[in-house]
Design a protein around this motif. Structure first.
Motif, PDB file in Angstrom:
ATOM      1  N   PRO A 104       1.684 -76.685  19.343  1.00 34.33           N
ATOM      2  CA  PRO A 104       1.157 -75.854  20.606  1.00 34.33           C
ATOM      3  C   PRO A 104       0.770 -76.889  21.773  1.00 34.33           C
ATOM      4  O   PRO A 104       0.187 -78.025  21.201  1.00 34.33           O
ATOM      5  CB  PRO A 104       0.078 -75.151  20.119  1.00 34.33           C
ATOM      6  N   ARG A 105       0.934 -76.785  22.962  1.00 33.55           N
ATOM      7  CA  ARG A 105       0.381 -77.575  23.936  1.00 33.55           C
ATOM      8  C   ARG A 105      -0.967 -77.536  23.951  1.00 33.55           C
ATOM      9  O   ARG A 105      -1.750 -78.143  24.380  1.00 33.55           O
ATOM     10  CB  ARG A 105       0.940 -77.152  25.445  1.00 33.55           C
ATOM     11  N   LEU A 106      -1.607 -76.507  23.602  1.00 36.21           N
ATOM     12  CA  LEU A 106      -2.755 -76.093  23.840  1.00 36.21           C
ATOM     13  C   LEU A 106      -3.597 -75.419  22.404  1.00 36.21           C
ATOM     14  O   LEU A 106      -2.787 -74.663  21.833  1.00 36.21           O
ATOM     15  CB  LEU A 106      -3.278 -74.954  25.113  1.00 36.21           C
ATOM     16  N   LEU A 107      -4.505 -75.769  21.986  1.00 32.18           N
ATOM     17  CA  LEU A 107      -5.207 -75.311  20.831  1.00 32.18           C
ATOM     18  C   LEU A 107      -6.656 -74.502  21.130  1.00 32.18           C
ATOM     19  O   LEU A 107      -7.490 -75.330  21.777  1.00 32.18           O
ATOM     20  CB  LEU A 107      -5.400 -76.535  19.684  1.00 32.18           C
ATOM     21  N   LEU A 108      -6.680 -73.379  20.899  1.00 32.45           N
ATOM     22  CA  LEU A 108      -7.899 -72.683  21.254  1.00 32.45           C
ATOM     23  C   LEU A 108      -8.378 -72.515  19.941  1.00 32.45           C
ATOM     24  O   LEU A 108      -8.079 -71.985  19.012  1.00 32.45           O
ATOM     25  CB  LEU A 108      -7.392 -71.379  21.922  1.00 32.45           C
ATOM     26  N   ALA A 109      -9.687 -72.841  19.946  1.00 33.78           N
ATOM     27  CA  ALA A 109     -10.574 -72.756  18.809  1.00 33.78           C
ATOM     28  C   ALA A 109     -12.024 -71.910  18.914  1.00 33.78           C
ATOM     29  O   ALA A 109     -12.863 -72.197  19.828  1.00 33.78           O
ATOM     30  CB  ALA A 109     -11.019 -74.020  18.011  1.00 33.78           C
TER      31      ALA A 109
END
Ligand code: ATP
Length: 323
Positions: free
Chosen positions: A229-234
């Motif tokens: 993914p371009r972006l990892l949200l945690a």
């Protein structure tokens, strides 16, 4: 945005300087690292595993041309309407996240951090304001469009893992790759690469319920990352883990960040937040502070690829405030 300079406590026995050792399967650490951190745009996003195997490409770093920020929030407002009346969880948030940044959003319980993260990942819709991905407004996105975005380019990990309990570890990780259109062979290859890297190869046939919390969170991380993914949200990824599991998850987040992964981490734990390049303080639905943590040389840490930081993944202490 304020800038802090920090020094990291070197782990026992660590070399006095230098970059962390690249884990197995990593591209040559810092192969394209620049000493000019402000110019060091992190990894161009590797392709999802739709080719035969993407293992060799998964850690590439290269200077990408400057473009719009990866993620932007403009004037986000979200009010929850629960039993006890309206709760103004997010009250007008502007936020820009550049490629390769590791941004921690921290604040007390109830500040609105998770709501903000949900808005950024399209899990909830803002009452007002806009989320832009790569400069493009998501205002017109349907639920299905957001689902595709999350499948392909936004990985999310949650506090309670959210694994599919009746699928094996291997299938949990492989499934999103298949859903994103990867060939069975490529999905398997990427699954195996990630499980090996995350120390879970021996657990591939296990069911999630047979794993420790830390192991389950590593599976969730593998699942979130399988499509590059371009972006990892945690969202509080260590919130239900013991200290060993917490260290492990933070070490892994740091490792992927060093390879160029853009991460937005929500945590109420300031120690975890200090692993990030940038710490946003959130209180009562608003950003109250936004601090970039520089490296030892004081250069901006955000946006740099592998090997930018000595002792990354270890505890950090902020020792000096700079304007
Ligand atoms: N679906 C919902 N319905 C009603 N109120 C909600 C809902 N979700 C969140 N809230 C409320 O909105 C406020 C912000 O919640 P949120 O979970 O975003 O905060 P947080 O900072 O992530 O908290 P925590 O660290 O405890 O997870 C809280 O008062 C919470 O009770």
């Amino acid at each position: 945005m304020r800038r802090l300079r920090r020094f990291r406590a070197a782990p026992p026995g660590a070399a006095p300087t230098g970059r962390p050792t690249a884990p197995a399967g990593a591209a040559p650490a810092g192969a394209s690292a620049s000493t000019d951190r402000s110019a060091a745009t992190p990894a161009a996003r590797p392709a999802a595993p739709s080719t035969e195997t993407s293992a060799a490409t998964s850690t590439e770093t290269s200077a990408a041309p400057a473009g719009p920020p990866l993620l932007e929030a403009r004037g986000l407002v979200r009010t929850h309407h629960g039993e006890g009346g309206p709760v103004h969880a997010v009250r007008g948030v502007d936020l820009t996240v550049r490629r390769g940044e590791f941004v921690a959003v921290t604040g007390p319980s109830g500040a609105g951090k998770s709501t903000l993260l949900h808005l950024l990942g399209g899990l909830q819709r803002p009452d007002e304001g806009t989320v832009l991905l790569d400069g493009a407004s998501t205002d017109g996105y349907t639920e299905a469009r957001w689902a595709v975005e999350r499948r392909r380019s936004i990985g999310i990990v949650f506090q309670f893992f959210n694994l599919v309990s009746n699928l094996s570890v291997a299938d949990n990780v492989e499934l999103p790759a298949l859903l994103a259109g990867a060939s069975a062979r490529a999905a398997r290859a990427e699954r195996d690469r990630l499980l090996t890297e995350l120390g879970l190869a021996a657990k591939a046939r296990s069911m999630p319920g047979e794993l420790s919390g830390g192991e389950q969170q590593r599976v969730a991380l593998a699942r979130a990352l399988v499509n590059h993914p371009r972006l990892l949200l945690a969202d509080e990824p260590a919130g239900s883990l013991d200290s060993k599991g917490t260290r492990e998850v933070m070490r892994l987040l740091s490792r992927f960040h060093q390879r160029g992964q853009t991460i937005v981490l929500v945590t109420h734990d300031a120690r975890l937040a200090s692993a990030a390049d940038r710490v946003i303080s959130f209180f009562d639905g608003r950003v109250t502070d936004d601090i970039t943590l520089g490296g030892d040389d004081g250069a901006p840490a955000a946006g740099g690829p592998a090997g930018r930081r000595a002792g990354a993944g270890g505890p950090a202490r902020v020792v000096e405030l700079r304007d």
